[in-house]
Design a protein around this motif. Structure first.
Motif: not given
Ligand code: ZN
Length: 321
Positions: A72, A75, A170
Motif C-alpha cells: 500500500h 508503506h 490485509h
C-alpha cells in the motif's frame, strides 16, 4: 510510556486529505541505519521524513536497507527514491506482484469498483470509486523491490537481525518483522491499535478466503505474544496478544452479523453491505465496507455457511437453510 529499544525509532508521517498518519520505523544499529516502511510519495510526508532523519544526522541516501511490510502507498510510496539511492528495498514476492499489477494494469480500476464485474453496484458508486484509484496511484512511486522476502527469513537491518513473519490478510503478501532480542513486533497493518484491521476482497483472492488467512495469521501473532507491537498506524501496542484477541473477536462478531443478514432467497453483496455497515458518504469508506463485506461472504462460503448463487449479471448470496 512503553519502553522501546533504542535501536527502533517511530516516525509519524502525515498523509494527504483526511487519511491521517502512518508510522515508519527508523532502525539504528552497529552497521548504520535502515527503515521499515516509507510513507507516501507526497511532499509533506517526504519533508517530515527528511527532517526526522536529519535529527539523527542522516539523509535519505544513508539508509542501507528498507523493508516494506506491504504494497500500500503509505508503506512503500517512496520505494523508487530508496532504490535509486542504492538501498536494498525488500517486500514479499506476492505483494511485489500486486504492486506491479496496480501500475501495469490501470484498466483494473473499473474492475475493482465493480468488484471484478461479479457484483452489481450502483453506477454512481462505480463512478466515484473508479475515480479514487488514480489518486492513490499518485501517492506511490512505481518501482520494483530489489529483494523479495519470505516467511522465516532473517533480515539484517543496520546490523540488527529481524525475523520475517508472513501475515496474509490485509494484503496477501503482508509481512511483520520480529526483533527477537527485545520481543518487539513491527506489525505493519496486520495488528493496529485503533480500528480493527481491514481485510479486502481482491480479484486475485477470489476463492482463496483472505479473511480466513487473516484470522489464521492473527492467531499466530496471538500465540507468539510479542511484548510490544509497533504498528503502521497509532501508538505502540502494549500487549499484542490481547490486541490480536480483540481484533479476532471484532471480526467474529461481524461475520456473525453478515451470516444473520443472509436470507433463504439470494441477496446481492451491495445490499448486504448496506445492511451490515449502513450508508457511507465517502467513496473510500463505501469501497472499504463493500470489499470487507465480500471478504466476510467469501469466508462464510468457504466455511459452508453461505451459498454463492449466479444471478443475472453477477453473484448473490443466500443462507444454507
Ligand atoms: Zn495497508
Amino acid at each position: 510510556m512503553i519502553a522501546l529499544p533504542t535501536c527502533l525509532i517511530p516516525v509519524a508521517l502525515p498523509m494527504p486529505a483526511t487519511l491521517g498518519a502512518v508510522n515508519v520505523y527508523l532502525v539504528r544499529g552497529p552497521n548504520g541505519a535502515a527503515l521499515v516502511d516509507t510513507g507516501m510519495d507526497d511532499a509533506s510526508s517526504r519533508t517530515a521524513l527528511v527532517a526526522a532523519l536529519a535529527a539523527y544526522g542522516l539523509s535519505l541516501g544513508d539508509l542501507g536497507a528498507v523493508v516494506c511490510t506491504h504494497y500500500h502507498p503509505d508503506h512503500c510510496g517512496l520505494g523508487a527514491t530508496f532504490v535509486d539511492a542504492g538501498a536494498e528495498v525488500m517486500m514479499s514476492a506476492v505483494d511485489t506482484a500486486s504492486l506491479a499489477a496496480f501500475f501495469d494494469d490501470p484498466a483494473s480500476d473499473s474492475r475493482r469498483s465493480t468488484f471484478f464485474g461479479r457484483h452489481r453496484v450502483p453506477a454512481e458508486f462505480e463512478e466515484r470509486v473508479t475515480a479514487m484509484f488514480p489518486f492513490f496511484r499518485s501517492l506511490q512511486e512505481p518501482f520494483r523491490p530489489t529483494r523479495t522476502i519470505a516467511d522465516g527469513e532473517i533480515v539484517n537491518l543496520a546490523g540488527i537481525t529481524f525475523e520475517v513473519l508472513h501475515t496474509p490478510g490485509h494484503t496477501r503478501g503482508h509481512v511483520c518483522l520480529l526483533e527477537p532480542e527485545s520481543g518487539v513486533l513491527l506489525t505493519g497493518d496486520h495488528v493496529t491499535p485503533g480500528e480493527a484491521t481491514h481485510v479486502s476482497m481482491r480479484e486475485e483472492a477470489i476463492g482463496a478466503d483472505p479473511l480466513g488467512a487473516f484470522l489464521e495469521s492473527l492467531e499466530r501473532v496471538r500465540a507468539l505474544g510479542p511484548r510490544v507491537g509497533l504498528s503502521g498506524h497509532g501508538e505502540p501496542i502494549p500487549d499484542t496478544a490481547i490486541r490480536a484477541d480483540e481484533i479476532l473477536r471484532h471480526h467474529a462478531a461481524r461475520i456473525a452479523r453478515v451470516a444473520a443478514s443472509l436470507e433463504p432467497l439470494p441477496v446481492g453483496a451491495y445490499d448486504l453491505c448496506l445492511k451490515v455497515f449502513g450508508e457511507r458518504r465517502k467513496a473510500l469508506a463505501r469501497w472499504l465496507a463493500m470489499s470487507q463485506t465480500l471478504a466476510y461472504l467469501e469466508h462464510l462460503v468457504a466455511e459452508g455457511r453461505a451459498i454463492e448463487v449466479a444471478i443475472e449479471h453477477g453473484l448473490a448470496y443466500r443462507s444454507r437453510g
